[in-house]
Motif scaffolding. Structure first.
Motif, PDB file in Angstrom:
ATOM      1  N   MET A 121     -32.931   8.698  34.869  1.00 24.36           N
ATOM      2  CA  MET A 121     -34.334   8.980  34.509  1.00 24.36           C
ATOM      3  C   MET A 121     -34.899  10.233  35.189  1.00 24.36           C
ATOM      4  O   MET A 121     -35.624  10.993  34.575  1.00 24.36           O
ATOM      5  N   LEU A 122     -34.532  10.428  36.452  1.00 25.98           N
ATOM      6  CA  LEU A 122     -35.096  11.568  37.173  1.00 25.98           C
ATOM      7  C   LEU A 122     -34.392  12.859  36.752  1.00 25.98           C
ATOM      8  O   LEU A 122     -35.026  13.883  36.517  1.00 25.98           O
ATOM      9  N   ARG A 123     -33.067  12.768  36.624  1.00 29.26           N
ATOM     10  CA  ARG A 123     -32.296  13.928  36.211  1.00 29.26           C
ATOM     11  C   ARG A 123     -32.693  14.415  34.807  1.00 29.26           C
ATOM     12  O   ARG A 123     -32.927  15.599  34.596  1.00 29.26           O
ATOM     13  N   ASP A 124     -32.809  13.473  33.877  1.00 30.01           N
ATOM     14  CA  ASP A 124     -33.167  13.843  32.510  1.00 30.01           C
ATOM     15  C   ASP A 124     -34.551  14.482  32.457  1.00 30.01           C
ATOM     16  O   ASP A 124     -34.810  15.367  31.635  1.00 30.01           O
ATOM     17  N   VAL A 127     -34.181  18.190  33.641  1.00 30.98           N
ATOM     18  CA  VAL A 127     -33.522  19.169  32.784  1.00 30.98           C
ATOM     19  C   VAL A 127     -34.114  19.247  31.378  1.00 30.98           C
ATOM     20  O   VAL A 127     -33.680  20.060  30.574  1.00 30.98           O
ATOM     21  N   SER A 128     -35.111  18.394  31.081  1.00 35.00           N
ATOM     22  CA  SER A 128     -35.709  18.439  29.743  1.00 35.00           C
ATOM     23  C   SER A 128     -36.482  19.748  29.560  1.00 35.00           C
ATOM     24  O   SER A 128     -37.181  20.207  30.457  1.00 35.00           O
ATOM     25  N   GLU A 129     -36.357  20.311  28.356  1.00 29.75           N
ATOM     26  CA  GLU A 129     -37.125  21.520  28.045  1.00 29.75           C
ATOM     27  C   GLU A 129     -38.625  21.235  28.091  1.00 29.75           C
ATOM     28  O   GLU A 129     -39.435  22.155  28.226  1.00 29.75           O
ATOM     29  N   ARG A 130     -38.984  19.965  27.950  1.00 26.67           N
ATOM     30  CA  ARG A 130     -40.410  19.623  27.943  1.00 26.67           C
ATOM     31  C   ARG A 130     -41.044  19.817  29.320  1.00 26.67           C
ATOM     32  O   ARG A 130     -42.244  20.036  29.410  1.00 26.67           O
ATOM     33  N   THR A 131     -40.234  19.692  30.395  1.00 30.93           N
ATOM     34  CA  THR A 131     -40.797  19.998  31.723  1.00 30.93           C
ATOM     35  C   THR A 131     -40.499  21.439  32.127  1.00 30.93           C
ATOM     36  O   THR A 131     -41.234  22.037  32.889  1.00 30.93           O
ATOM     37  N   LYS A 132     -39.387  22.000  31.607  1.00 31.45           N
ATOM     38  CA  LYS A 132     -39.032  23.366  32.003  1.00 31.45           C
ATOM     39  C   LYS A 132     -39.943  24.400  31.356  1.00 31.45           C
ATOM     40  O   LYS A 132     -40.312  25.391  31.964  1.00 31.45           O
ATOM     41  N   ARG A 133     -40.305  24.164  30.076  1.00 28.76           N
ATOM     42  CA  ARG A 133     -41.049  25.188  29.351  1.00 28.76           C
ATOM     43  C   ARG A 133     -42.536  24.902  29.227  1.00 28.76           C
ATOM     44  O   ARG A 133     -43.276  25.743  28.731  1.00 28.76           O
ATOM     45  N   PHE A 134     -42.948  23.703  29.633  1.00 34.71           N
ATOM     46  CA  PHE A 134     -44.376  23.375  29.547  1.00 34.71           C
ATOM     47  C   PHE A 134     -44.846  22.900  30.925  1.00 34.71           C
ATOM     48  O   PHE A 134     -44.095  22.200  31.605  1.00 34.71           O
ATOM     49  N   PRO A 135     -46.046  23.294  31.339  1.00 36.90           N
ATOM     50  CA  PRO A 135     -46.540  22.805  32.630  1.00 36.90           C
ATOM     51  C   PRO A 135     -46.822  21.307  32.537  1.00 36.90           C
ATOM     52  O   PRO A 135     -47.542  20.867  31.633  1.00 36.90           O
ATOM     53  N   GLN A 136     -46.224  20.520  33.434  1.00 41.21           N
ATOM     54  CA  GLN A 136     -46.440  19.071  33.425  1.00 41.21           C
ATOM     55  C   GLN A 136     -47.023  18.658  34.775  1.00 41.21           C
ATOM     56  O   GLN A 136     -46.786  19.312  35.780  1.00 41.21           O
ATOM     57  N   PRO A 137     -47.763  17.543  34.792  1.00 38.14           N
ATOM     58  CA  PRO A 137     -48.360  17.092  36.052  1.00 38.14           C
ATOM     59  C   PRO A 137     -47.413  16.174  36.840  1.00 38.14           C
ATOM     60  O   PRO A 137     -46.423  15.678  36.294  1.00 38.14           O
ATOM     61  N   GLY A 138     -47.751  15.940  38.098  1.00 38.66           N
ATOM     62  CA  GLY A 138     -46.998  14.999  38.929  1.00 38.66           C
ATOM     63  C   GLY A 138     -47.025  13.588  38.379  1.00 38.66           C
ATOM     64  O   GLY A 138     -46.213  12.746  38.774  1.00 38.66           O
TER      65      GLY A 138
END
Lengths: 483, 151
Positions: A121-124, A127-138
């Motif tokens: 769960m943490l690894r995925d 490496v998801s483009e959804r966290t790499k390319r979009f600003p996500q919160p804690g």
């Protein structure tokens, strides 16, 4: 005397054979004794406390020293998955090109893959483009990691002492969740761990995730019927009595009030739920104030902050849409298994035997992977029959999902061409509202991880409504004069 | 020393008898000759069945042996021997089906015992062949009588 010597030889051979056979039987009997002794030993369920577990021990390997059998199962969530998670091709977007149109403007239109075991769960997430390319919160780490310790630590640093554990936890949750993802990520190190669901001293089940604790309080305070959660019904009665007597009303606390059977679902419901990020600080919230059913949640979103909430604006139609997350708990709540008192763990972590010991399987996975222990405990039918029943529910749901996707895609195209033609704003608003309703229902079923199985009738009802809304929207554009 | 093999054999036979006797005692072999339901949880595999029986309606009127073995002395001993052997083998080799399911031959025994006690009630509705008719299966509907609702 050849006769005598032959006789002596024969006698010797017989003696030797008898001795060997008797010795062999003795060995066999000793082995049997040993086996019985082992089974008796296992039945004692000896528990060796090698490590003194505390709230601060997060590493599951440490817990594994005291609970080796459960730890073995937990570790095996790396294997036996049908899907590849964030690292594995193909993405669902390639398999089903309509999804790109349906999610246009949302990070899911960029990267959308099947989930895999807990261990990833943490690894995925990393490496998801959804966290790499979009600003996500804690906020994401509330469920993609084991954040309890980090929450407490941040609450403590904010000046709330250990004597106020609830305030400390909530404060830490708020601080960490509203940080940018990358900053918050540095404070957590493990995917879901033992401490998230178990009290360290007694291993008793517990729920610890703040968004769930707040959400379930709000659900308890609502009027929505929850016949599958008896402790909430009981709390509501007492709540009424307290109100009438003018006494202060204690909040619903699952750790104090829930039955053991409810806890066997609540631990999963800490994460396998619908959620949203509050605006503007992106704090994680579970939308249960009006109930758990898709319509009730939609109603809550429609009224939020006066003019309603939307997760994102559709890039083609401009409709303010809701992104359903993974509402397993909500969907299960509508189904026959929940009504019959069957918990998540009954099917996903069934009891199994190791020697004479009975443990719950911590290799959490699809019940279809072990139909005998997961289903046959209650359903006295052959495995093939049970699998066929489950598959038929899932195949029918998926067939209707793809039909709904087509209807929704056609609505999106109709809305788009209506806009370009310069249709009147009222018509466009009506079609856009239909888009919101249809998308929410389709997404609620599609993003839920059971392909309809958790509540077959509810899933099909939502899809039927989604198709109806999609066609209503299309019709509004096609003939604006009619209603 | 012509007697040496003979003596060795006697010693070995004695050893075997002793060990076998002790193993039988250790495995609480004699308890299986009684009707005490606790004998059925000696090996703990039947714990679910034992505990669910304690919570089901028949707890007050029937123990394991009232339903699960025939009541005629010889048939009773036969059933105990047959099932005793099968259970020991299964529990030693751990090669049985999970969850544990009753075999057809034993289901017939249960059925006969249902009728034995409830004959006054069911005499009028028994099939022509009597309780031996394989289509006659009390626990197909009365699933919860012996062990409570399935869980």
């Amino acid at each position: 005397m050849p006769a005598t010597s032959t006789q002596t030889l024969a006698r010797t051979v017989i003696y030797a054979a008898l001795i060997i056979v008797t010795a062999g039987l003795t060995v066999a009997m000793l082995l049997l004794w040993q086996n019985i002794a082992e089974r008796k030993e296992e039945a004692r369920q000896l528990h060796f406390r090698l490590v003194e577990l505390t709230e601060d021990i997060v590493d599951p390997a440490e817990w594994g020293k005291n609970f080796p059998r459960q730890y073995d199962g937990y570790r095996r969530t790396v294997e036996d998955t049908r899907h590849g998670g964030s690292e594995a091709p193909p993405s669902r977007l390639e398999k089903d090109p309509l999804l790109k149109l349906i999610y246009a403007g949302h990070p899911f239109a960029v990267d959308f893959r099947e989930a895999r075991g807990h261990a990833y769960m943490l690894r995925d997430q990393d490496v998801s483009e959804r966290t790499k390319r979009f600003p996500q919160p804690g906020s994401c780490l509330h469920c993609h990691s084991t954040p309890l310790q980090a929450y407490r630590q941040h609450g403590r640093q904010a000046g709330i002492g250990d004597d106020r554990p609830w305030e400390q936890l909530i404060k830490g949750f708020e601080i960490l969740s509203t940080m940018p993802y990358e900053r918050a990520r540095a404070f957590v190190s493990h995917p879901v761990a033992c401490v998230d669901c178990h009290e360290p001293r007694t291993a008793q089940l517990r729920v610890t995730r703040p968004a769930f604790l707040i959400g379930i309080r709000q659900l308890a305070r609502s009027q929505a019927p929850v016949p599958h959660l008896p402790s909430i019904a009981k709390w509501r009665q007492e709540h009424q009595a307290h109100l009438q007597a003018g006494r202060p009303v204690p909040e619903y606390d699952p750790n104090m009030l829930a039955t053991r059977q409810e806890m066997r679902s609540f631990v999963c419901a800490q994460c396998h739920v619908e959620y949203y990020f509050r605006k503007p600080d992106k704090l994680l919230v579970y939308p249960w104030r009006a109930g758990l059913q898709a319509d009730q949640i939609e109603d809550y979103y429609d009224r939020l902050d006066g003019d309603g909430f939307s997760d994102w604006t559709h890039a083609v139609t401009g409709a303010p849409l809701l992104k359903a997350q993974h509402p397993e708990f909500e969907m299960w709540s509508q189904g026959i298994h929940a009504r019959s008192g069957v918990a998540c763990a009954d099917c996903h972590m069934p009891y199994r035997r190791e020697g004479a010991i009975k443990i719950s399987d911590h290799h959490v996975r699809s019940p279809l992977r072990q139909i005998n222990v997961a289903c046959q405990t209650c359903h006295r039918f052959p495995e093939q029959e049970l699998e066929a029943r489950a598959r038929s529910i899932q195949e029918r749901t998926l067939a209707l999902v793809s039909r709904t996707e087509k209807a929704l895609a056609e609505l999106i195209e109709a809305l788009n061409s209506g806009k370009q033609r310069g249709a009147d704003p009222q018509t466009l608003a009506r079609a856009s509202q239909a888009h919101r309703r249809a998308h929410w229902r389709l997404d609620f079923v599609m993003s839920e991880n059971s392909d309809g199985f958790h509540a077959p009738h509810e899933a099909l009802r939502l899809l039927a409504e989604a198709i109806d809304y999609a066609r209503q929207g299309q019709w509004a554009i096609a003939s604006p004069s009619t209603r | 020393m012509a007697n040496a093999p003979k003596i060795l054999l006697f010693i070995l036979v004695g050893l075997l008898t002793g060990i076998s006797g002790y193993t039988f005692h250790f495995a609480e072999g004699f308890s299986y000759l009684t009707d005490d339901p606790r004998a059925c949880v000696n090996c703990h595999v039947m714990r679910d069945q034992y505990e669910s029986w304690q919570k089901a309606s028949h707890h007050a009127v029937a123990v394991c042996n009232d339903c699960h073995v025939p009541q005629e002395p010889l048939a009773r001993l036969g059933a105990k021997l047959r099932n005793g052997y099968a259970h020991s083998q299964a529990f030693t080799l751990m090669d049985f089906h999970e969850p544990i399911r009753i075999r057809e031959v034993n289901r017939r025994i249960v059925n006969d015992n249902c009728v034995r006690c409830h004959s006054a009630l069911v005499a009028e509705i028994l099939p022509h062949k009597g309780a031996a008719d394989p289509s006659w299966n009390c626990i197909q509907c009365h699933t919860a009588s012996g062990h409570g609702p399935p869980r």
